[in-house]
Scaffold this active site. Structure first.
Site, PDB file in Angstrom:
ATOM      1  N   TYR A 160       0.833  -1.202   0.000  1.00 18.83           N
ATOM      2  CA  TYR A 160       0.000   0.000   0.000  1.00 18.83           C
ATOM      3  C   TYR A 160       0.872   1.258   0.000  1.00 18.83           C
ATOM      4  O   TYR A 160       0.628   2.205  -0.768  1.00 18.83           O
ATOM      5  CB  TYR A 160      -0.907  -0.021   1.231  1.00 18.83           C
ATOM      6  CG  TYR A 160      -1.894   1.110   1.309  1.00 18.83           C
ATOM      7  CD1 TYR A 160      -3.018   1.144   0.489  1.00 18.83           C
ATOM      8  CD2 TYR A 160      -1.723   2.145   2.226  1.00 18.83           C
ATOM      9  CE1 TYR A 160      -3.942   2.178   0.571  1.00 18.83           C
ATOM     10  CE2 TYR A 160      -2.635   3.183   2.322  1.00 18.83           C
ATOM     11  CZ  TYR A 160      -3.744   3.192   1.490  1.00 18.83           C
ATOM     12  OH  TYR A 160      -4.655   4.227   1.568  1.00 18.83           O
ATOM     13  N   LYS A 196       1.012   4.177  -2.903  1.00 18.72           N
ATOM     14  CA  LYS A 196       0.668   5.569  -2.617  1.00 18.72           C
ATOM     15  C   LYS A 196       1.853   6.506  -2.827  1.00 18.72           C
ATOM     16  O   LYS A 196       1.692   7.657  -3.254  1.00 18.72           O
ATOM     17  CB  LYS A 196       0.125   5.686  -1.194  1.00 18.72           C
ATOM     18  CG  LYS A 196      -1.227   5.003  -0.990  1.00 18.72           C
ATOM     19  CD  LYS A 196      -2.298   5.582  -1.902  1.00 18.72           C
ATOM     20  CE  LYS A 196      -3.679   5.065  -1.595  1.00 18.72           C
ATOM     21  NZ  LYS A 196      -4.732   5.677  -2.445  1.00 18.72           N
TER      22      LYS A 196
END
Length: 239
Positions: free
Chosen positions: A145, A149
């Site tokens: 993640y 990002k």
């Protein structure tokens, strides 16, 4: 008549708040959602709901065609669709890495690229990518993640350099701990641990993220591009 606004992943959480904020401002808003049914309040607000999985190029193309047919070419794009598949790196299957990158980073690339055609013709456009404080300082158990990002920053800044001369801006919003269904599912101990890292000692409301997104797409932000704006209560301070 207002601008044509598209919010991916606009059926819940931050995306839903962003869509409602634009609708309340008189914009013509469309959202994408992957499953289930679009929330009634978005439909009542006049938002066009289009089923679309951003990992599927054909669905992305069909979604943009639906928005263009009902509204007009997209003037404002908010790339918000995202997933998590948390695990420690040594236990993380490569499929979980690939799935998160494909949705969060490649999906954003895909919708940004598709929106660009209309923006180039109009010689104007506003793009906001919804990242996370995790993409700035990392998080144990979220390597996939965090990488996805963090990648949005490189995407946005490269795109801003390419498209700035055409009047198109591209910025990143990096929320911290936000009060959404996802964070409400955490245990009380997990919530307390997360909030202990926030100087303001409270979660953000989705509407606070939406207000920053709206600002970045307004005339007041016409000279801001390639920026990363943290909306995290100080959680990522210094990164």
């Amino acid at each position: 008549m207002g601008r044509s606004v598209l919010v991916t992943g606009g059926n819940r959480g931050i995306g839903r708040a962003v869509a409602l904020a634009f609708a309340e401002a008189g914009e013509r808003v469309a959202i994408t959602y992957r499953s289930g049914e679009p929330p009634r309040d978005l439909v009542d607000a006049g938002c066009l709901a289009v089923r679309c999985d951003v990992t599927d190029p054909e669905q992305v193309e069909m979604a943009f065609k639906a928005v263009e047919a009902q509204h007009s070419p997209v003037d404002v794009l908010v790339a918000n669709a995202g997933i998590t598949r948390d695990n420690l790196l040594l236990r993380m299957p490569e499929d979980d890495l690939a799935a998160v990158l494909e949705t969060n980073l490649v999906g954003a690339f895909r919708v940004v690229k598709r929106a660009t055609a209309g923006m180039l013709q109009a010689r104007r456009g506003r793009i906001v990518l919804v990242s996370s404080v995790v993409g700035l300082h990392g998080s144990a158990g979220q390597t996939n993640y965090a990488a996805s990002k963090a990648g949005l920053t490189g995407l946005a800044r490269s795109y801003a350099r390419e498209m700035g001369p055409r009047g198109i801006t591209c910025n990143v919003v990096a929320p911290g701990f936000v009060d959404t269904d996802m964070t409400r599912a955490l245990t009380e101990r997990q919530r307390e641990a997360a909030l202990g890292k926030v100087p303001l000692a409270r979660p953000a409301a989705p509407e606070e993220i939406a207000a920053t997104v709206r600002f970045l797409t307004s005339d007041d932000a016409s000279y801001i591009t390639g920026a990363v704006i943290p909306v995290d209560g100080g959680m990522g301070m210094g990164h």
